[in-house]
Scaffold this active site. Structure first.
Site, PDB file in Angstrom:
ATOM      1  N   ASP A 103      22.025  96.597  69.269  1.00 44.67           N
ATOM      2  CA  ASP A 103      21.232  96.311  70.343  1.00 44.67           C
ATOM      3  C   ASP A 103      21.929  96.517  71.699  1.00 44.67           C
ATOM      4  OD1 ASP A 103      19.025  94.975  71.922  1.00 44.67           O
ATOM      5  OD2 ASP A 103      18.591  93.652  70.145  1.00 44.67           O
ATOM      6  N   ASP A 126      16.945  97.286  74.728  1.00 43.87           N
ATOM      7  CA  ASP A 126      16.401  96.127  75.274  1.00 43.87           C
ATOM      8  C   ASP A 126      15.570  96.351  76.729  1.00 43.87           C
ATOM      9  OD1 ASP A 126      16.112  93.058  74.773  1.00 43.87           O
ATOM     10  OD2 ASP A 126      17.009  93.031  77.084  1.00 43.87           O
ATOM     11  N   GLU A 181      12.524  99.091  73.453  1.00 47.11           N
ATOM     12  CA  GLU A 181      11.492  97.773  73.657  1.00 47.11           C
ATOM     13  C   GLU A 181      11.024  97.977  74.892  1.00 47.11           C
ATOM     14  OE1 GLU A 181      11.570  92.734  73.678  1.00 47.11           O
ATOM     15  OE2 GLU A 181      13.013  94.110  74.897  1.00 47.11           O
ATOM     16  N   HIS A 231      13.011  88.128  66.797  1.00 49.20           N
ATOM     17  CA  HIS A 231      13.458  86.940  67.402  1.00 49.20           C
ATOM     18  C   HIS A 231      12.683  86.146  68.686  1.00 49.20           C
ATOM     19  CE1 HIS A 231      14.758  90.146  69.822  1.00 49.20           C
ATOM     20  NE2 HIS A 231      15.424  89.354  70.937  1.00 49.20           N
ATOM     21  N   ASP A 232      11.650  87.207  69.220  1.00 46.27           N
ATOM     22  CA  ASP A 232      10.973  86.436  70.181  1.00 46.27           C
ATOM     23  C   ASP A 232       9.541  86.175  69.973  1.00 46.27           C
ATOM     24  OD1 ASP A 232      13.113  87.193  72.046  1.00 46.27           O
ATOM     25  OD2 ASP A 232      12.275  89.100  72.344  1.00 46.27           O
TER      26      ASP A 232
HETATM   27  C1  GLC Z   1      14.085  91.173  75.147  1.00 51.25           C
HETATM   28  C2  GLC Z   1      14.690  90.476  74.140  1.00 51.25           C
HETATM   29  C3  GLC Z   1      14.709  88.983  74.421  1.00 51.25           C
HETATM   30  C4  GLC Z   1      15.608  88.855  75.788  1.00 51.25           C
HETATM   31  C5  GLC Z   1      14.940  89.685  76.830  1.00 51.25           C
HETATM   32  C6  GLC Z   1      16.025  89.881  78.071  1.00 51.25           C
HETATM   33  O1  GLC Z   1      12.959  90.907  75.443  1.00 51.25           O
HETATM   34  O2  GLC Z   1      14.290  90.683  72.829  1.00 51.25           O
HETATM   35  O3  GLC Z   1      15.266  88.126  73.485  1.00 51.25           O
HETATM   36  O4  GLC Z   1      15.539  87.456  76.105  1.00 51.25           O
HETATM   37  O5  GLC Z   1      14.806  91.091  76.283  1.00 51.25           O
HETATM   38  O6  GLC Z   1      17.174  90.324  77.661  1.00 51.25           O
END
Ligand code: GLC
Length: 563
Positions: free
Chosen positions: A103, A204, A255, A328-329
């Site tokens: 990541d 990310d 993402e 995880h979100d």
């Molecule tokens: C992404 C991650 C999340 C994090 C955010 C900021 O959405 O998946 O867990 O809090 O980015 O880095």
């Protein structure tokens, strides 16, 4: 010699398992997971059939956002282990034919990163321009952009009188991608890990890196339209891709927050100029009425089907998407869209089949493969997530939402729902650790755990194993077109995948009552067979008229045999 194939397109028939290390497995008695813990579970992942692991951040970090606030991109967080542990994980995974995807968080760094520490309070620091600084406007923050974790997105640096931008927590300062030195650093960071032999990267919130440079006030919203899929994002991704991803042959998944299909077609376009594939989240906003996450609400089934249709048909032949329900979100899908009580096993399997039979690359989040549920916390002290605690403060203490209402909202929406320790066995703390875990274990671990799942041939685990295998055996899952068969149906989500030689139909009943549907006229039931179901007594022979039991899924395949 490793067991890793050198097929450049390996990820198109692969299934990827996501590990959130803090909650995966503690090799000692710290109460937090670690890299040795992951190594000890590689055989479990091999049994499942995972082709690769997406490892969420293990870098040095103050852990305000559990590692998404990186303070050193070149070091492993001692809570997780050492660089030697990491190297061992990479080697051990590769020996089993499992790849590692790291990541990479480069929209922002931790405010403890030495770049930010040097920049803070010093306009002349060589790192000042690594971040985004603005003068106050009328003594206030430069604009009204909101942090994704609540509150204004700007924080004052008292010493210099300027504000820095943080789209997430105030301890996560946004990097200034306009600065070529920042882009140079990003290339170096990624090259470092690629040189080590990691196979790919998950990027990310990568579609937020290019901000509209006049930083306008947003009269209509929270500011996201001025930095989401921003003006230079494609240019930047092409630059990084050419310098690093293409050079090392890395697979990449971006993402994409609040993105559009048109942008995703370009991010993941098949010429590989930017990224291999994209995550989008529109299908996970079907329980956000009017876009508002922080409301308790049922999901909109019709909208869910429309969104899948839009993305499946829109990416076909143009780009490549990630298929997923959980990470995880996100809350646990079986609690969110399924029935985590009397139909937990059936609905977990049905939900799995309904995304795994689509085009794209499936991602399985730790615990999803055994049908883990939301924990049902009932006290605010049980929550750890910075987003949840911020929102509790804003909504209860500032906006007057009642404590009870907020607890019900968090029980449905909090990110901690997915971060509870992985349930390995019925031993204390679910076999996750010998010490009290950092976040409470769901108290159903006695029944729902990996040991029990591996021993039960009817478990959710073996259903996922089968889905992973089918993707490798049946071409049309990877290559076929997509057609929603019953867009108006109130209970059934059914779609057809088609190639020159195969037709595959995936039927899913999303509710707890029987539901009926009729297979399309042109579909030759005589040549068709069931290849998967979540009830063990599938009828003999495929019939045109289908009666699906509660949360039933059926996958039907017809091969066109040449005469
Ligand atoms: C992404 C991650 C999340 C994090 C955010 C900021 O959405 O998946 O867990 O809090 O980015 O880095």
């Amino acid at each position: 010699m490793t067991a890793i194939s050198n097929d450049a397109n390996w990820w198109k028939t692969a299934s990827i398992y996501q590990i959130y290390p803090k909650s995966f497995c503690d090799s000692g008695s710290k109460g937090t997971g670690d890299i040795q813990g992951i190594i000890s579970k590689l055989d479990y992942l091999k049994l499942l059939g995972a082709d690769a692991i997406w490892l969420t951040p293990v870098y040095q970090s103050p852990m305000i956002d559990n590692g998404y606030d990186i303070s050193d991109y070149y070091a492993i967080n001692p809570d997780f282990g050492t660089m030697a542990d990491f190297d061992q994980l990479l080697a051990q995974a590769h020996q089993r034919g499992i790849r590692i995807i790291m990541d990479i968080v480069v929209n922002h760094t931790s405010t403890e990163h030495h770049w930010f520490q040097s920049a803070l309070g010093d306009k002349n620091s060589p790192y000042r321009d690594y971040y985004i600084w603005k003068d106050p406007v009328d003594g206030e923050a430069p604009n009204n952009w909101q942090s994704k974790f609540g509150g204004n997105a700007w924080e004052l640096d008292e010493q210099t009188g300027q504000y820095y931008l943080h789209l997430f927590a105030k301890e996560q300062a946004d990097l200034n991608w306009e600065n070529p030195k920042v882009r140079g650093e990003v290339k170096e960071v990624i090259s470092f890990w690629a040189e080590k032999g990691v196979d790919g990267f998950r990027l990310d919130v990568i579609n937020l890196i290019s901000k509209q440079q006049d930083f306008p006030n947003d009269e209509m919203g929270d500011g996201r339209r001025f930095y989401t899929d921003g003006p230079k994002v494609h240019e930047y991704l092409q630059e990084i891709s050419e310098a690093v991803f293409q050079k090392y042959g890395s697979v990449t998944v971006g993402e994409m927050s609040s993105t559009t299909l048109e942008h995703c077609q370009q991010y993941s376009s098949l010429d590989n100029k930017e990224l291999s594939m994209v995550f989008n989240f529109h299908h996970l906003k079907v329980d956000y009425p009017n876009g508002d996450k922080w409301t308790k609400a049922p999901f909109d089934f019709q909208q869910l089907k429309q969104i899948f249709n839009h993305w499946q048909t829109g990416l076909n032949g143009k780009g490549w998407g990630a298929l997923f329900w959980c990470n995880h979100d996100q809350p646990r899908v079986v609690s969110r869209l399924g029935n985590d009580k009397e139909y937990r096993v059936e609905s977990a399997k049905m939900l799995a089949a309904s995304v795994h039979m689509m085009q794209g690359t499936p991602y399985i989040y730790q615990g999803e493969e055994i049908g883990m549920t939301n924990p049902g916390y009932d006290s605010i002290e049980q929550y750890r997530d910075v987003e949840s605690t911020n929102m509790y403060d804003i909504m209860v203490n500032q906006q007057g939402v009642s404590h009870d209402e907020m607890m019900a909202i968090l029980a449905q929406k909090s990110r901690d729902n997915s971060r509870t320790p992985m349930q390995w066995s019925d031993a204390p703390y679910a076999g996750f650790s010998k010490a009290q875990p950092w976040l409470g274990v769901a108290n159903n671990y006695f029944e729902i755990n990996a040991c029990a799942a591996v021993e039960d041939t009817n478990s959710v685990f073996y259903f996922y194993q089968k889905l992973i295998q089918l993707r490798k055996e049946i071409d049309v899952i990877t290559t076929g077109s997509y057609q929603d068969l019953y867009p108006e149906h109130q209970a059934v989500f059914g779609y057809q995948r088609q190639s020159d030689t195969q037709t595959l139909i995936c039927l899913n009943n999303y509710y707890g009552e029987e539901a009926e549907c009729v297979l399309p006229n042109g579909f030759d039931v005589g040549k068709a067979k069931y290849v998967l179901g979540n009830y063990d007594d599938l009828p003999q022979g495929v019939t045109q008229h289908q009666v699906l039991r509660p949360y039933e899924t059926r996958v039907i395949l017809a091969e066109r045999v040449s005469e």
